[in-house]
Every structure is written in structure tokens, then in C-alpha cells.
Design an enzyme around this catalytic site. Structure first.
Site, PDB file in Angstrom:
ATOM      1  N   HIS A 172       0.829  -1.204   0.000  1.00  0.00           N
ATOM      2  CA  HIS A 172       0.000   0.000   0.000  1.00  0.00           C
ATOM      3  C   HIS A 172       0.869   1.263   0.000  1.00  0.00           C
ATOM      4  O   HIS A 172       0.609   2.216   0.727  1.00  0.00           O
ATOM      5  CB  HIS A 172      -0.931   0.010   1.210  1.00  0.00           C
ATOM      6  CG  HIS A 172      -1.865  -1.140   1.256  1.00  0.00           C
ATOM      7  ND1 HIS A 172      -2.619  -1.475   2.374  1.00  0.00           N
ATOM      8  CD2 HIS A 172      -2.194  -2.068   0.326  1.00  0.00           C
ATOM      9  CE1 HIS A 172      -3.353  -2.548   2.116  1.00  0.00           C
ATOM     10  NE2 HIS A 172      -3.107  -2.927   0.879  1.00  0.00           N
ATOM     11  N   HIS A 194      -7.323  -0.999   2.209  1.00  0.00           N
ATOM     12  CA  HIS A 194      -6.464  -1.586   1.194  1.00  0.00           C
ATOM     13  C   HIS A 194      -6.603  -0.690  -0.033  1.00  0.00           C
ATOM     14  O   HIS A 194      -7.714  -0.489  -0.544  1.00  0.00           O
ATOM     15  CB  HIS A 194      -6.877  -3.028   0.930  1.00  0.00           C
ATOM     16  CG  HIS A 194      -6.700  -3.898   2.140  1.00  0.00           C
ATOM     17  ND1 HIS A 194      -5.925  -5.024   2.139  1.00  0.00           N
ATOM     18  CD2 HIS A 194      -7.172  -3.784   3.410  1.00  0.00           C
ATOM     19  CE1 HIS A 194      -5.939  -5.586   3.331  1.00  0.00           C
ATOM     20  NE2 HIS A 194      -6.692  -4.838   4.128  1.00  0.00           N
TER      21      HIS A 194
END
Length: 564
Positions: free
Chosen positions: A497, A541
Site C-alpha cells: 500500500h 487496502h
């Protein structure tokens, strides 16, 4: 002679594909060129839902980056995967789809001084992006999943929803979380993620959605060129007019948009002469614009596992995962019928986000800047994440067959204060940058990691869960602060991420690289639209955030050039 397009977009991940689609589908139909360093990712088998756990290993689809040795993680070099080919990292991710907290977007808007990024507007983009399939398996109570139609889209290119079948112990495990004091949340994509929920996937009827879906059908005014790793931007004075790779050039009559991601957009910029002058000069790169903040501010989410073998009657994983013929048959059934055991195992997980009172009362929290403390105290901002039913055995070499009847709880901590960097290590534009996320470097991060893991252990020690545990496969050796931190040091992994290396901010900000219109400060005709510009690390996410980042940039370009 180089071919000229109106707009050149570098990178076909979620952000780049969203920029390209937004421009190409505008009313005035400008000529759009989308450039991708990797291949076309045409193999449909790589889109089968249950195979999401294996595409990460496909060397043709993953740049297979690694961090430099991490000082606070026993000097381990940690895998730093990035997608390669059309679709970018959405082609190799684990199809986990969530959008974070509405307070994330309010903070983004406040930080950059532009209400374009406020929740109300970003929420509408999320709805425009998705087609939400909210159907549940028969007999599932609404307390586990009850999304409101007003929070979801019905006609977007990315198909999201729940798996067609769920493992037998998904709901009993959610009940245990509730009993242990972790409340349920019937929709983690409502703007308030707090609570335990069932995972929304970027997949439907056995097929994963990727950024490539934004490009189908391909508009007549869009061209995609694959296997074209852009090495540098072409300038005319301080104006970007095109890009080149291995001597081949493409030109833009209007703008170049970099969407190569938080790790590779800084590489293109630096090899184009935009970055810290001292570093560029060290590698004999002519300086076009001295911008020390390029490559700084790297942020990422990390996770660590808790794993326990379970009693024979508490899961049915070993019977499935331990029998190759059963799995092969199930995979064929999934491909043909879009149902069966392989839509049940490894496709539906529990997921939840929570706050930690102990973290908020810690000395490390009290020492944070005032603005950061205020953000962490906002109503919908979580401090950690828990995920259940993660198929960790597929990611661990040599996992023993006898241990397949196991439970895995993944733990994240959020809002890390460490700021890493990506820096040059060669004058060759084909050589990756050095990636140093500085995991666990900040005292607050270590405290957040300790308290997140302690909260997860509170669940694994809850009597009605713990009674079915047989052997610890991955757990702290002691529950002291140092013991919990040591578990993180040994097992911490990146969750892919990455963000913040070409940071968006207000003009005059010490670390501002692009303005809120995505324009690179000091250069004309050049914008950046990917996770590198996102000035926060959203509580989710981040594939979803990459999509709407690209959509927002496209909207601004359409407005500026009167393309609507």
C-alpha cells in the site's frame, strides 16, 4: 518522426487506467496514449478469483522489488511487490476491496485546501466506479452484511461483492469476535469501517476485476502500447512535451500524466532531472528542477500473522487444501460454473477495523503533533485492522500438510508515523530505485504495533476460540511489550500500500511536489496521478483509492480543457 497524442499517460494501474478512461470517454474524444512497461496480461486464468493468491508469484506480472535491509526488522530485506503489465498491481493483488474512513478524505481535503477530495465527492466517485453485488449465501443473517444501496454503485466497471459460498466457520468466528468485545459492522464500505465485517472482494462470479476493466471496450481514440518502460520525460524548457524509452519517443500536445506508482513515478522523475539536485548530480543526471521532496515521505501498511492449528472438527481446510485432486476439480468447477469449493475456500474472509484506547493513552501518542492527534481521534479513523481466514500456507515455503487445519489472523497497525524514502542507486533508468520504508522506525509505530497485536491476542485467547487451538504456528513467544515487538520484527510484511513519495500539498508547502490539480509544481504540461501523490495513508487496502485518484485527475483535466 515521433507520434503525437493529446495526452500521454504513463502506467496502466488503477490510477493510470482511470485517467486514460476518463479522458478518452469524454465528449470531445481527445487522442489518448496509455503506456505500460509490462505486457498485456491477457491470460484469463490469472483472473480466476481463487488464483488471486498465486499471481503475486508470476514473474511476468510482478516487478519483484525488495526493500533495503530494515534496521528495525532484524535487517531483513522485505518483499515489495508491484504489478507489471496492464492493470498494474490490481492484476496481482489479493482482491481485497475497501474504501476507508470518510474522515480520511476530509483530512485529505483539509491538507491540500481543496474540497474536491472531501468525502461526499470521493464517495460519489467510488459509487461511479463500482457495480456492487450484495447477494449473500442462503441463510446469512443481515447482522453480518446489510449494505445500504445509497452507499454503493450499480453500473461501474469494477465488480465488487461477496463470495458465492463461505467456509463453514466464517460466521461462527464472527460471532466469537462479537462475544469477545469486537462489535460487528454490516458494511465496511459505508465510510465508517469500524467493527468486524465480511470482506467485500473486487471479484464476481469467479472472476477478478482489475483496472483493465476500465479499458473495455477500448475507445477508438485511445491507444495502448505495452512493453514500453518509460525512462524519462522530454522537456522543452520547463514544459513536458513527451516521453522516451530506449530511443523511441511519443509526444503530447497537451499534457503528460505520470501514473507509474509510488515506487516508479519518482524513478521517472529523477531520471528526467526532477528531484534532489545533489542526488541527481551524483549520478550525472542533468538537473531540470531541484525538488528535494521527490522520493521522500514513503508510507505503507504492514501486517503480521497469528497462526494456530485447530481441532479436526473446527475447520474443513485440511480436507480441501490437503487433496490436490479435490482442489483441481474445484478449480475446473469454478471456471465453468463460477461456484463450488474454490469460491468457498480463500475467497471469503472476515475483516475489521478498530480503535485502541491503550494506544490513545500512551506516551507515544501524546508526543505526536497536535494535528496528527486530532486526526487519530476522529470518529471513523481506525488504529488497527484484523483479518481472518487468510490462506497464509500458500505464501510460506515448505508449509507442512499436517498443519493445514489451521486458523490465521492477520494484524495491521495504521497511521504509521515513519516516513521512508525511495532514492537513486544508478544512472541507468532501467535500474529500480532503493526502497527504504523505515518500518517500525518511529516510537509511535512500535507502540501501535504492540497494542494492535495485543488486541488480536485478546481474541485468540478468548476461551471459546482458544479451546480449539492445538499448536501455535506463529505467535509471540511472550506477551510483554518486547515480546510482541519481536514478533513484528520477525514476521512483518508489506501489504503493498505504498504512498506519498510525490506528495500533494498546498503551494509553498515544504514537501509539496504537486498541487491539488495534480500539476507538478514548477513544470508545465506534467501531472502525477497515482498513490505517490496521496498525502495521507487511507485506512484501507488502497487499490480503491488509486482508482478514485485517477478519476479525480481525469475530471480536472476534462474541466480545464473543456472536453465535456
Amino acid at each position: 518522426m515521433p507520434v503525437t497524442y493529446d495526452f500521454l499517460i504513463v502506467g496502466s494501474g488503477p490510477a493510470g487506467s482511470a485517467v486514460a478512461a476518463g479522458l478518452a470517454n469524454s465528449a470531445k474524444k481527445p487522442k489518448v496514449l496509455l503506456l505500460e512497461a509490462g505486457g498485456d496480461n491477457e491470460d484469463r486464468n490469472c483472473r480466476v478469483d481463487s488464483q488471486r493468491w498465486f499471481t503475486l508469484r508470476n514473474q511476468d506480472m510482478n516487478w519483484r522489488y525488495k526493500t533495503v535491509p530494515q534496521e528495525h526488522c532484524l535487517n531483513r530485506e522485505i518483499d515489495y511487490p508491484r504489478g507489471r503489465g496492464v492493470g498494474g498491481s490490481s492484476a496481482i493483488n489479493f482482491s481485497i476491496y475497501n474504501i476507508g474512513a470518510h474522515d480520511d478524505y476530509e483530512e485529505w481535503a483539509r491538507f491540500v485546501g481543496d474540497d474536491t477530495f472531501q468525502w461526499k465527492k470521493m464517495h460519489q466517485r467510488f459509487k461511479d466506479l463500482e457495480t456492487f453485488h450484495g447477494g449473500l449465501p442462503e441463510g446469512v443473517d443481515k447482522k453480518y452484511a446489510a449494505p445500504k444501496l445509497s452507499d454503493h454503485g450499480t453500473s461501474g466497471p469494477i465488480h465488487v461483492g461477496y463470495a458465492a459460498e463461505w467456509e463453514d466457520d466464517v460466521l461462527p468466528l464472527l460471532d466469537l469476535f462479537q462475544e469477545a468485545g469486537f462489535p460487528l459492522n454490516p458494511d465496511h464500505n459505508s465510510g465508517d469501517p469500524l467493527g468486524m465485517s465480511v470482506l467485500i472482494n473486487s471479484a464476481h462470479r469467479g472472476i477478478r476485476s482489475t483496472a483493465k476493466d476500465l479499458l473495455v471496450p477500448l475507445p477508438e481514440n485511445m491507444t495502448i502500447v505495452t512493453n514500453f518502460p518509460v525512462q524519462r520525460i522530454i522537456f522543452k524548457g520547463k514544459m513536458a512535451i513527451g516521453v522516451e524509452s530506449n530511443g523511441k519517443q511519443y509526444l503530447a500536445s497537451k499534457e503528460v500524466i505520470l501514473s507509474a506508482g509510488a515506487l516508479d513515478t519518482p524513478r521517472v522523475l529523477m531520471h528526467s532531472g526532477i528531484g534532489p539536485a545533489k542526488c541527481l548530480e551524483e549520478f550525472n543526471i542533468p538537473v531540470v528542477l531541484d525538488m528535494p521532496a521527490v522520493g521522500q515521505g514513503l508510507r505503507d501498511h504492514v501486517a503480521c500473522p497469528l497462526m494456530y492449528t485447530r481441532t479436526e472438527n473446527s475447520t474443513s481446510r485440511k480436507a480441501f487444501y490437503g487433496d490436490k485432486n479435490t482442489m483441481d476439480d474445484a478449480l475446473e468447477q469454478l471456471k465453468v460454473e463460477c461456484t463450488g469449493p474454490f469460491s468457498k475456500f480463500a475467497c471469503q474472509m472476515g475483516i475489521g477495523w478498530f480503535k485502541s484506547d491503550k494506544l490513545i493513552s500512551s506516551a507515544e501518542f501524546q508526543e505526536l503533533p497536535v494535528d496528527e492527534k486530532a486526526f487519530l481521534l476522529r470518529e471513523t479513523v481506525p488504529h488497527y485492522e484484523i483479518m481472518t481466514h487468510f490462506p497464509m500456507h500458500w505464501l510460506i515455503p515448505g508449509f507442512r500438510n499436517e498443519d493445514l487445519n489451521y486458523s490465521c489472523i492477520l494484524v495491521w497497525y495504521y497511521n504509521a508515523q515513519s516516513r521512508g524514502e525511495v532514492t537513486l542507486q544508478s544512472s541507468d533508468p532501467n535500474v529500480p530505485l532503493k526502497f527504504d520504508p523505515k518500518f517500525l522506525a518511529h516510537p509511535f509505530d512500535r507502540r501501535a504495533a504492540i497494542e494492535a497485536l495485543r488486541e488480536a491476542l485478546r481474541f485468540t485467547q478468548y476461551e471459546d476460540y482458544a479451546k480449539d487451538n492445538v499448536v501455535e504456528l506463529s505467535a509471540p513467544k511472550s506477551h510483554t511489550d518486547e515480546g510482541l515487538l519481536e514478533h513484528w520484527r520477525q514476521t512483518l510484511v508489506s501489504t503493498g500500500h505504498m504512498a506519498g513519495t510525490v506528495k500533494m500539498g498546498q503551494l509553498g508547502g515544504v514537501d509539496t511536489v504537486v498541487d491539488s490539480d495534480f500539476r507538478l509544481v514548477g513544470i508545465e504540461g506534467l501531472r502525477v496521478a497515482d498513490m505517490s501523490v496521496v498525502p495521507i495513508l487511507p485506512s484501507c487496502h488502497t487499490q480503491s483509492v488509486a482508482y478514485v485518484t485517477g478519476m479525480t485527475c481525469a475530471e480536472k483535466l476534462v474541466a480545464q480543457y473543456n472536453l465535456a
